[in-house]
Design a protein around this motif. Structure first.
Motif: not given
Length: 325
Positions: A157-163
């Motif tokens: 439930y933490k951090g940077k994400w990409v779509e």
């Protein structure tokens, strides 16, 4: 009315009812599926999802005694239109279609309807109601939200994400993105740092992911709108030495299932039940041809199955379906 007259009238009604039932039974008994052809039209079979759709529909139709013809429109609405026109000219009894665009396919489906040929859509809807006999599609919002929930849990439930997004013209791309964001936007400790279309394509998924890695080498994970793009993203991450970054997609692609089982970057997928939807379409066509109606609504939604390492072994060898236990 005298009692004798009532008896005569009642006898006439009973006789008429028996005659009607006899005619109906005779008609049902005389129905020969071998005299009917079901035309199956999908995108390219180079994508195993579409191949599964087509192969399953053809196999189910043959099992029930129907003739079939399987065609590929390759995502081209003009090619799709010609195929539907040919099906009309050949007096097809029904068409199963995974369409070439939610807007671009409406006119082609209307043409079949106006010619008296029922059309059963699978996988993707069109932007019109009352044109197709059925629109049997995955519950794309549920598919995406279930993956996003597992993704958030996996990343802590933490951090940077990409779509990675699918084709902008495809309704499914938008619905799946909405499903992802219904979960991810509620988690303040996770931030989307890149969102790009890779057009459902593996090579584009690889190239887009390479560019994103150059700008964001500290991402926590990737959500892809389909498994094909997920495979491209996973390969780019592996080549960059980022083997601890989880990737998750949607479809149930056999290569993705293999990665989930054997420790690749891809950790989960939402399996679309392509085989189930294809069988549903054939069985409903059979009911329609025999009885004149299916008794089912036009819009029909089929939930995806979340696949992780725990249940990956329960997926059919060809993907896109679950083993029966």
């Amino acid at each position: 009315m005298r009692r004798s007259s009532r008896r005569i009238l009642a006898g006439m009604l009973v006789g008429l009812l028996a005659m009607t039932m006899g005619i109906g039974a005779a008609a049902a008994a005389s129905f020969d599926p071998g005299q009917h052809r079901i035309v199956v039209i999908t995108p390219s079979h180079s994508n195993p999802f579409y191949k599964t759709e087509a192969d399953t529909a053809v196999a189910q139709a043959h099992k029930m005694g129907y003739e079939t013809r399987s065609l590929v429109h390759k995502g081209d609405p003009e090619v799709q239109l010609k195929m539907i026109q040919n099906a009309i000219a050949d007096n097809a009894s029904a068409i199963i279609l995974d369409n070439a665009g939610s807007d671009a396919s409406v006119a082609a489906v209307k043409r079949a309807r106006d010619a008296g040929i029922p059309v059963f859509l699978i996988d993707r809807e069109i932007n019109a109601n009352g044109v197709a006999n059925a629109q049997i599609v995955s519950n794309n919002f549920q598919c995406a939200s279930s993956v996003a929930q597992y993704f958030a849990k996996t990343t802590g439930y933490k951090g940077k994400w990409v779509e990675l997004l699918g084709k902008p013209s495809d309704t499914n791309a938008h619905v799946r993105s909405q499903g992802f964001h219904s979960v991810m936007d509620q988690i303040p400790t996770m931030t989307m740092v890149a969102q790009q279309s890779a057009d459902w394509d593996q090579t584009k998924g690889y190239n887009v992911m390479q560019s994103i890695i150059q700008a964001h080498s500290d991402i926590a994970g990737v959500l892809a709108g389909n498994d094909t793009m997920a495979l491209g993203a996973a390969a780019a991450l592996k080549n960059a030495g980022m083997t601890n970054v989880p990737v998750m997609g949607i479809d149930g692609n056999p290569d993705v299932i293999d990665q989930i089982e054997n420790g690749g970057n891809i950790k989960a997928t939402a399996l679309q039940q392509a085989a189930k939807m294809a069988r549903m379409a054939v069985k409903q066509i059979d009911t329609l041809l025999r009885q004149g109606k299916t008794g089912l609504p036009e819009k029909q939604s089929v939930d995806c199955v979340l696949i992780t390492k725990k249940n990956a072994s329960d997926v059919l060898p060809g993907g896109f379906g679950m083993k029966k236990h």
